[in-house]
Structure formats: structure tokens, C-alpha cells
Design a protein around this motif. Structure first.
Motif, mmCIF file in Angstrom:
data_model
loop_
_atom_site.group_PDB
_atom_site.id
_atom_site.type_symbol
_atom_site.label_atom_id
_atom_site.label_comp_id
_atom_site.label_asym_id
_atom_site.label_seq_id
_atom_site.Cartn_x
_atom_site.Cartn_y
_atom_site.Cartn_z
ATOM 1 N N PRO A 6 -24.047 63.709 78.387
ATOM 2 C CA PRO A 6 -23.542 63.950 79.549
ATOM 3 C C PRO A 6 -24.074 64.397 80.789
ATOM 4 N N ALA A 7 -25.379 64.853 80.433
ATOM 5 C CA ALA A 7 -25.942 65.196 81.924
ATOM 6 C C ALA A 7 -26.427 64.094 82.628
ATOM 7 N N TRP A 8 -26.232 62.974 82.236
ATOM 8 C CA TRP A 8 -26.570 61.534 82.873
ATOM 9 C C TRP A 8 -25.068 61.056 83.342
ATOM 10 N N TRP A 9 -24.004 61.398 83.020
ATOM 11 C CA TRP A 9 -22.810 61.116 83.409
ATOM 12 C C TRP A 9 -22.571 61.193 84.871
ATOM 13 N N GLY A 10 -21.738 60.173 85.630
ATOM 14 C CA GLY A 10 -21.528 60.304 87.034
ATOM 15 C C GLY A 10 -22.577 59.930 88.077
ATOM 16 N N LEU A 11 -23.545 59.317 87.561
ATOM 17 C CA LEU A 11 -25.009 59.184 88.304
ATOM 18 C C LEU A 11 -24.811 57.663 88.982
ATOM 19 N N GLY A 12 -23.825 56.930 88.195
ATOM 20 C CA GLY A 12 -24.029 55.589 88.472
ATOM 21 C C GLY A 12 -24.858 54.666 87.590
ATOM 22 N N LEU A 13 -25.439 55.361 86.626
ATOM 23 C CA LEU A 13 -26.265 54.585 85.611
ATOM 24 C C LEU A 13 -25.679 53.347 84.799
ATOM 25 N N ALA A 14 -24.616 53.988 84.275
ATOM 26 C CA ALA A 14 -23.969 52.837 83.347
ATOM 27 C C ALA A 14 -23.398 51.354 83.993
ATOM 28 N N ALA A 15 -23.104 51.805 85.484
ATOM 29 C CA ALA A 15 -22.708 50.605 86.481
ATOM 30 C C ALA A 15 -23.977 49.978 86.659
#
Length: 96
Positions: A10-19
Motif C-alpha cells: 500500500p505504501a507504493w499505491w497511487g504513484l503510477g508504478l503499476a501503470a
């Protein structure tokens, strides 16, 4: 079928990494492996992941059961160009 997937703390969510990582995988699948399509699975309640898949140009295909749990299947149809993805992003951000 070839599947693209990701799992982040969760700390890495919302940073565009998955995309970003998924875009690189899809580019490799299209340009190097010459695949006609790629699929992705997520659970129905994970709307953020579904939004990532949609931004990547993937489309909802169907509901299914995987490992005894409900999932949704997304697929590339056909491969979106970078320009098409850019235009889609621009259109989402424009006021009505």
C-alpha cells in the motif's frame, strides 16, 4: 494466454508504478513477442486496478471465477497506440 499482473504494498499505491511497469510489459508483448493480446485479472472491488487496466487500453471482457473467487477479466483489443492512449488521457481530464 499471457497475463500481465502486479502487486504492490500500500505504501507504493497511487504513484503510477503499476501503470508504468504494465505498460512496459505490454509494449514488450506487442513489439518483441508479437502477441495478439494480453489478459489481466483483478477482483471486482479493486476499482483502482481496473482504472489502471483501462488507462492501458485494456477492456473489460467478462466476470469469472478464479481460485474459487470472483474476478474480472480485461484484455487488450486491439493494441492501442501511444497517441491513442495520450488522447484518451487528455479527453478524461477535459471539463465538459
Amino acid at each position: 494466454e499471457v497475463e500481465v499482473g502486479y502487486s504492490l504494498y500500500p505504501a507504493w499505491w497511487g504513484l503510477g508504478l503499476a501503470a508504468e511497469v504494465s505498460r512496459a510489459c505490454l509494449d514488450h508483448a506487442q513489439q518483441t513477442l508479437k502477441l495478439s493480446s494480453v489478459v489481466a485479472l483483478t477482483v471486482p472491488q479493486n476499482l483502482r486496478s481496473q482504472r489502471v487496466l483501462t488507462k492501458l487500453g485494456m477492456r473489460f471482457e467478462r466476470d469469472l471465477q478464479y481460485d474459487g473467487k470472483p474476478h474480472v477479466l480485461f484484455r487488450t483489443h486491439p493494441w492501442p497506440s501511444a497517441n491513442e492512449l495520450g488522447l484518451a488521457a487528455d479527453n478524461r481530464n477535459r471539463p465538459n
